[in-house]
Design an enzyme around this catalytic site. Structure first.
Site, PDB file in Angstrom:
ATOM      1  N   ALA A   1      -0.574   8.874   1.348  1.00  0.00           N
ATOM      2  CA  ALA A   1      -0.707   7.601   0.644  1.00  0.00           C
ATOM      3  C   ALA A   1       0.566   7.317  -0.147  1.00  0.00           C
ATOM      4  O   ALA A   1       1.588   7.983   0.042  1.00  0.00           O
ATOM      5  CB  ALA A   1      -1.927   7.638  -0.274  1.00  0.00           C
ATOM      6  N   ASN A   2       0.539   6.320  -1.027  1.00  0.00           N
ATOM      7  CA  ASN A   2       1.677   6.020  -1.899  1.00  0.00           C
ATOM      8  C   ASN A   2       1.160   5.501  -3.231  1.00  0.00           C
ATOM      9  O   ASN A   2      -0.039   5.332  -3.415  1.00  0.00           O
ATOM     10  CB  ASN A   2       2.632   5.037  -1.212  1.00  0.00           C
ATOM     11  CG  ASN A   2       1.956   3.712  -0.906  1.00  0.00           C
ATOM     12  OD1 ASN A   2       1.589   2.968  -1.813  1.00  0.00           O
ATOM     13  ND2 ASN A   2       1.770   3.424   0.375  1.00  0.00           N
ATOM     14  N   ARG A   3       2.063   5.231  -4.170  1.00  0.00           N
ATOM     15  CA  ARG A   3       1.670   4.937  -5.547  1.00  0.00           C
ATOM     16  C   ARG A   3       1.364   3.474  -5.823  1.00  0.00           C
ATOM     17  O   ARG A   3       1.218   3.087  -6.976  1.00  0.00           O
ATOM     18  CB  ARG A   3       2.765   5.393  -6.517  1.00  0.00           C
ATOM     19  CG  ARG A   3       2.943   6.886  -6.579  1.00  0.00           C
ATOM     20  CD  ARG A   3       3.912   7.263  -7.698  1.00  0.00           C
ATOM     21  NE  ARG A   3       4.257   8.663  -7.627  1.00  0.00           N
ATOM     22  CZ  ARG A   3       3.464   9.651  -8.050  1.00  0.00           C
ATOM     23  NH1 ARG A   3       2.285   9.370  -8.591  1.00  0.00           N
ATOM     24  NH2 ARG A   3       3.845  10.898  -7.935  1.00  0.00           N
TER      25      ARG A   3
END
Ligand code: C5P
Length: 214
Positions: A29-31
């Protein structure tokens, strides 16, 4: 909405991160928090647009008047975007994962010896596909999160992806998950530098600009 500058217009917005499964319990995933994309969807709906928000996994309430479609992976997001057409404009704010891996059917066990290596393949570029599609919305807006040479990278991205506008932001500070954004709007006419503003205010101004353009 009833009346409003964007009454009768359908606008597609993507927001949030994507989750690319590794196995049934793990993902890449990412932020991205989704805040900026949700604020834009809400601001467009407040001007009377019919808004379809295709959203990755986030912890945010759906803005009033917005119709939301939840997705997890980049491929799901690409499919949902295609199904939501036609649209008068598209604002692609999602932080789409660049890569996915073939998910294992069962939880990968640590007891196997050497750590597993992940074979990555490239995800579809939803913005570039939409911009090149025969069903291209009249106005296609992309985002560019950069940590250096922000305007230069955004200008190149605008051409490479075939977007009409790129909203560039410098994410070298605390923008991701934060409340404010300093953006540069890159269009065919040049670059506008906006002062650092709350994400809601960035959204309201961008919605007004979209109404001007449509
Ligand atoms: O190339 P980069 O990921 O920086 O481009 C960002 C822009 O492209 C954003 O508007 C993002 O929503 C869109 N994008 C996309 N599909 C991808 C990658 C990025 O729609 N696979």
């Amino acid at each position: 909405g009833t009346g409003g500058r964007l009454a009768g217009k359908h606008i597609l917005v993507t927001a949030g991160p994507t989750h690319e499964p590794i196995d049934p319990v793990r993902y890449i995933a990412n932020r991205s928090s989704g805040k900026q994309g949700y604020a834009i969807a809400g601001a467009l709906a407040a001007l009377g647009a019919r808004v379809t928000l295709v959203s990755g996994p986030v912890a945010l309430a759906t803005p009033p008047g917005v119709s939301r479609i939840d997705v997890e992976t980049a491929q799901d997001m690409a499919n949902a975007v295609a199904r939501a057409l036609p649209a008068d404009a598209a604002v692609m704010v999602a932080a789409v994962g660049d890569w996915r891996t073939d998910a294992a059917g069962q939880k990968i066990k640590k007891e196997g010896g050497a750590p597993p290596s992940l074979q990555l393949s490239e995800n579809p570029d939803i913005l570039a596909m939409l911009a090149a599609s025969p069903r291209r919305p009249a106005l296609v807006v992309g985002f560019a999160a950069e940590t250096e040479r922000v305007v230069e990278h955004a200008t190149a991205k605008r051409a490479r992806k075939g977007a009409d506008w790129i909203v560039a932001n410098d994410v070298s500070g605390d923008v991701m998950g934060g409340e404010a954004n300093a953006i540069h709007l890159v269009t065919a006419d040049g670059v506008e530098h906006w002062e650092r503003l709350p994400k809601d205010e960035v959204a309201r101004r961008l919605a007004q600009r979209i109404a001007d353009a449509l």
